[in-house]
Write an enzyme that holds these catalytic residues in place. Structure first.
Site, short mmCIF file in Angstrom:
data_model
loop_
_atom_site.label_atom_id
_atom_site.label_comp_id
_atom_site.label_asym_id
_atom_site.label_seq_id
_atom_site.Cartn_x
_atom_site.Cartn_y
_atom_site.Cartn_z
N CYS A 95 -0.94 1.12 2.74
CA CYS A 95 -1.22 2.45 2.21
C CYS A 95 -0.22 4.14 1.70
O CYS A 95 0.78 3.77 1.83
CB CYS A 95 -2.48 2.68 3.14
SG CYS A 95 -3.98 3.69 0.86
N HIS A 193 -6.18 -2.49 3.94
CA HIS A 193 -6.85 -1.99 5.38
C HIS A 193 -7.61 -3.17 5.82
O HIS A 193 -7.89 -4.28 5.00
CB HIS A 193 -7.33 -0.92 5.54
CG HIS A 193 -6.60 0.08 4.65
ND1 HIS A 193 -6.30 1.38 5.45
CD2 HIS A 193 -6.68 0.65 3.00
CE1 HIS A 193 -5.61 2.00 4.73
NE2 HIS A 193 -6.06 2.09 3.58
#
Length: 241
Positions: A95, A193
């Site tokens: 990310c 994630h």
């Protein structure tokens, strides 16, 4: 591989540790342990001098705009991570880590910041936040389908120096050209994630093989992971009808 242990660097979890991505380090250490291979976790904090360049694998998690800017400033100090990448050492960026490792990113105030340039990827804010399950078909041989959870505003464009980690089956990913993540050499970045390596053990083992320099004996997937991946596949099939 350093001696009899694999040195795994968890880079700046005090800045880039918002989404529990430090769990990737636990996954890697456990998969080594199951094979009788030792590991050492090297935690690099923003209070340290610089990133050591003698680790075997580097992990960078996600964070907010201010943390990303601070992370780039720290990672330039000493140049240890850059030199490790130049030597072919594997890196996983998640990310915000993707954006930090890229060529540049635009923060919410409209300011553009230079990244480390270790992947050819540039990021700007999108019109809406991408939140939810994401599934891709990996471009890396033997890795197959990847699943994770995305939570990001960024929209990432890849340049010719990188290729996508996967092609989106479900979710937003980078937000352009059905791409998700970025790969340059042994640097892998993704918006997933989960932690991503807990949900995708083949990706974890690929990183470990790059770090060790030789193939690993395969491990059976835990029943819980098999059940999760089966359910995700069913959901994707239903959504594509």
């Amino acid at each position: 591989m350093t001696g009899e242990r694999v040195r795994i660097a968890l880079v700046l979890p005090d800045l880039l540790g918002t989404y529990g991505d430090r769990g990737n380090a636990i996954v890697l250490a456990q998969r080594l342990r199951w094979r009788g291979i030792g590991s050492e976790l090297v935690t690099v904090l923003s209070s340290d001098d610089a990133v050591p360049e003698d680790c075997d694998l580097y992990l960078i998690g996600g964070g907010e705009d201010v943390a990303q800017v601070a992370a780039v400033r720290f990672l330039r100090r000493g140049g240890g991570l850059t030199r490790a990448v130049q030597q072919g050492v594997p890196v996983l960026g998640i990310c915000g880590g993707l954006q930090v490792l890229g060529t540049g990113f635009v923060t919410g105030d409209g300011q553009r910041h230079e990244g480390l340039g270790l992947v050819d990827a540039s990021t700007e804010p999108g019109k809406g936040r991408a939140i939810g399950e994401v599934t891709t078909q990996s471009t890396l041989g033997g890795v197959g389908m990847l699943t994770g959870f995305e939570n990001h505003l960024g929209r990432t464009t890849l340049g010719p120096g990188s290729h996508a980690l996967g092609r989106v089956v479900r979710g937003t990913g980078n937000g352009h050209d059905e791409a998700e993540g970025a790969v340059t050499g042994h640097v892998i970045c993704t918006y997933m994630h989960g932690p991503v390596l807990a949900r995708n053990p083949k990706l974890a083992d690929l990183l470990l093989e790059w770090a060790i320099g030789e193939p690993l004996e395969p491990l059976p997937d835990p029943p819980e992971l098999k059940a999760l991946r089966t359910e995700r596949t069913r959901v994707h099939v239903r959504n594509r009808k």
